[in-house]
Design a protein around this motif. Structure first.
Motif, PDB file in Angstrom:
ATOM      1  N   LEU A  29       1.018  -1.248   0.054  1.00 33.75           N
ATOM      2  CA  LEU A  29       0.130  -0.027   0.148  1.00 33.75           C
ATOM      3  C   LEU A  29       0.883   1.227   0.009  1.00 33.75           C
ATOM      4  O   LEU A  29       0.574   2.125  -0.394  1.00 33.75           O
ATOM      5  N   ALA A  30       2.106   1.408   0.408  1.00 33.19           N
ATOM      6  CA  ALA A  30       2.796   2.480   0.793  1.00 33.19           C
ATOM      7  C   ALA A  30       3.182   2.916  -0.695  1.00 33.19           C
ATOM      8  O   ALA A  30       3.682   4.011  -1.040  1.00 33.19           O
ATOM      9  N   ASP A  31       3.173   1.963  -1.641  1.00 32.49           N
ATOM     10  CA  ASP A  31       3.516   2.351  -3.098  1.00 32.49           C
ATOM     11  C   ASP A  31       2.376   3.057  -3.705  1.00 32.49           C
ATOM     12  O   ASP A  31       2.653   3.804  -4.704  1.00 32.49           O
ATOM     13  N   ARG A  32       1.230   3.437  -3.236  1.00 31.77           N
ATOM     14  CA  ARG A  32       0.234   4.112  -4.036  1.00 31.77           C
ATOM     15  C   ARG A  32       0.489   5.400  -3.584  1.00 31.77           C
ATOM     16  O   ARG A  32       0.569   5.835  -2.305  1.00 31.77           O
ATOM     17  N   PRO A  33       0.087   6.477  -4.521  1.00 32.87           N
ATOM     18  CA  PRO A  33      -0.001   7.732  -4.400  1.00 32.87           C
ATOM     19  C   PRO A  33      -0.849   8.508  -3.461  1.00 32.87           C
ATOM     20  O   PRO A  33      -0.362   9.339  -2.905  1.00 32.87           O
ATOM     21  N   THR A  34      -1.867   7.830  -3.344  1.00 36.74           N
ATOM     22  CA  THR A  34      -2.771   8.211  -2.183  1.00 36.74           C
ATOM     23  C   THR A  34      -2.751   7.668  -0.829  1.00 36.74           C
ATOM     24  O   THR A  34      -3.618   8.014   0.130  1.00 36.74           O
ATOM     25  N   ILE A  35      -1.743   6.845  -0.734  1.00 37.83           N
ATOM     26  CA  ILE A  35      -1.941   6.256   0.628  1.00 37.83           C
ATOM     27  C   ILE A  35      -0.330   6.407   1.344  1.00 37.83           C
ATOM     28  O   ILE A  35       0.673   6.358   0.611  1.00 37.83           O
ATOM     29  N   SER A  36      -0.256   6.716   2.693  1.00 39.72           N
ATOM     30  CA  SER A  36       0.994   6.733   3.294  1.00 39.72           C
ATOM     31  C   SER A  36       0.872   5.865   4.713  1.00 39.72           C
ATOM     32  O   SER A  36      -0.099   5.716   5.212  1.00 39.72           O
ATOM     33  N   ILE A  37       2.025   5.252   5.058  1.00 37.97           N
ATOM     34  CA  ILE A  37       1.976   4.663   6.105  1.00 37.97           C
ATOM     35  C   ILE A  37       2.876   5.362   6.937  1.00 37.97           C
ATOM     36  O   ILE A  37       3.969   5.561   6.776  1.00 37.97           O
ATOM     37  N   GLN A  38       2.540   5.315   8.289  1.00 34.02           N
ATOM     38  CA  GLN A  38       3.136   6.190   9.274  1.00 34.02           C
ATOM     39  C   GLN A  38       3.139   5.468  10.807  1.00 34.02           C
ATOM     40  O   GLN A  38       1.757   4.926  11.092  1.00 34.02           O
ATOM     41  N   ILE A  39       4.053   4.975  11.198  1.00 28.79           N
ATOM     42  CA  ILE A  39       4.158   4.269  12.558  1.00 28.79           C
ATOM     43  C   ILE A  39       3.829   5.180  13.708  1.00 28.79           C
ATOM     44  O   ILE A  39       4.416   6.407  13.688  1.00 28.79           O
ATOM     45  N   VAL A  40       3.049   4.769  14.596  1.00 27.49           N
ATOM     46  CA  VAL A  40       2.589   5.831  15.661  1.00 27.49           C
ATOM     47  C   VAL A  40       3.354   5.432  16.864  1.00 27.49           C
ATOM     48  O   VAL A  40       3.658   4.197  17.170  1.00 27.49           O
ATOM     49  N   ASP A  41       4.153   6.438  17.854  1.00 33.24           N
ATOM     50  CA  ASP A  41       4.890   6.134  18.883  1.00 33.24           C
ATOM     51  C   ASP A  41       3.752   5.346  19.820  1.00 33.24           C
ATOM     52  O   ASP A  41       2.720   5.644  19.941  1.00 33.24           O
ATOM     53  N   PRO A  42       4.499   4.418  20.679  1.00 35.12           N
ATOM     54  CA  PRO A  42       3.540   3.614  21.347  1.00 35.12           C
ATOM     55  C   PRO A  42       3.299   4.268  22.755  1.00 35.12           C
ATOM     56  O   PRO A  42       2.113   4.231  23.210  1.00 35.12           O
ATOM     57  N   GLU A  43       3.564   5.668  23.010  1.00 32.59           N
ATOM     58  CA  GLU A  43       3.065   6.485  24.072  1.00 32.59           C
ATOM     59  C   GLU A  43       1.857   7.387  23.580  1.00 32.59           C
ATOM     60  O   GLU A  43       1.401   8.101  24.533  1.00 32.59           O
ATOM     61  N   CYS A  44       1.377   7.332  22.253  1.00 38.81           N
ATOM     62  CA  CYS A  44       0.193   7.843  21.795  1.00 38.81           C
ATOM     63  C   CYS A  44      -1.172   7.255  22.384  1.00 38.81           C
ATOM     64  O   CYS A  44      -1.632   6.363  21.906  1.00 38.81           O
ATOM     65  N   LEU A  45      -1.617   8.087  23.458  1.00 36.87           N
ATOM     66  CA  LEU A  45      -2.877   7.238  24.085  1.00 36.87           C
ATOM     67  C   LEU A  45      -4.037   7.703  23.156  1.00 36.87           C
ATOM     68  O   LEU A  45      -4.902   6.480  23.216  1.00 36.87           O
TER      69      LEU A  45
END
Length: 114
Positions: A29-45
């Motif tokens: 999915l990261a190869d698609r121009p309309t989709i981005s993948i971002q990992i969220v820090d585990p401290e994010c409540l």
């Protein structure tokens, strides 16, 4: 995606390989121009409150959200709930690593797991 991607790799090597190999849904999915993948820090409540999706609809239709809970999913265009979910999305996004960093983290985990 939460970070770490998984605290430990799946026990089954076949599952582990399928999860992060080329063509796996998340990586592809990261190869698609309309989709981005971002990992969220585990401290994010705010990210721990449950899954949700925001749909921006065509033809000036109101935005719609799908919100999951442990009991059921809910789909609504109710403005107050849509605003609340958008605010949660923005709070989570502030905790997310940039896409290039997130993809690098995925590649590092792939090398460790496979």
């Amino acid at each position: 995606m939460g970070s770490p991607l998984c605290p430990r790799p799946p026990a089954n090597r076949v599952l582990r390989t399928a999860y992060l190999q080329p063509g796996a849904p998340d990586v592809e999915l990261a190869d698609r121009p309309t989709i981005s993948i971002q990992i969220v820090d585990p401290e994010c409540l705010p990210g721990l409150l449950g899954a949700f999706m925001i749909a921006k609809l065509p033809n000036a239709e109101p935005d719609t959200v799908h919100v999951d809970s442990s009991a059921e999913g809910q789909i609504t265009s109710e403005p107050g709930l849509v605003t609340s979910i958008r605010n949660r999305y923005e709070a989570i996004r502030l905790w997310a690593y940039p896409e290039h960093v997130s993809l690098k983290m995925i590649e590092e985990v792939k090398r460790e797991w496979i």
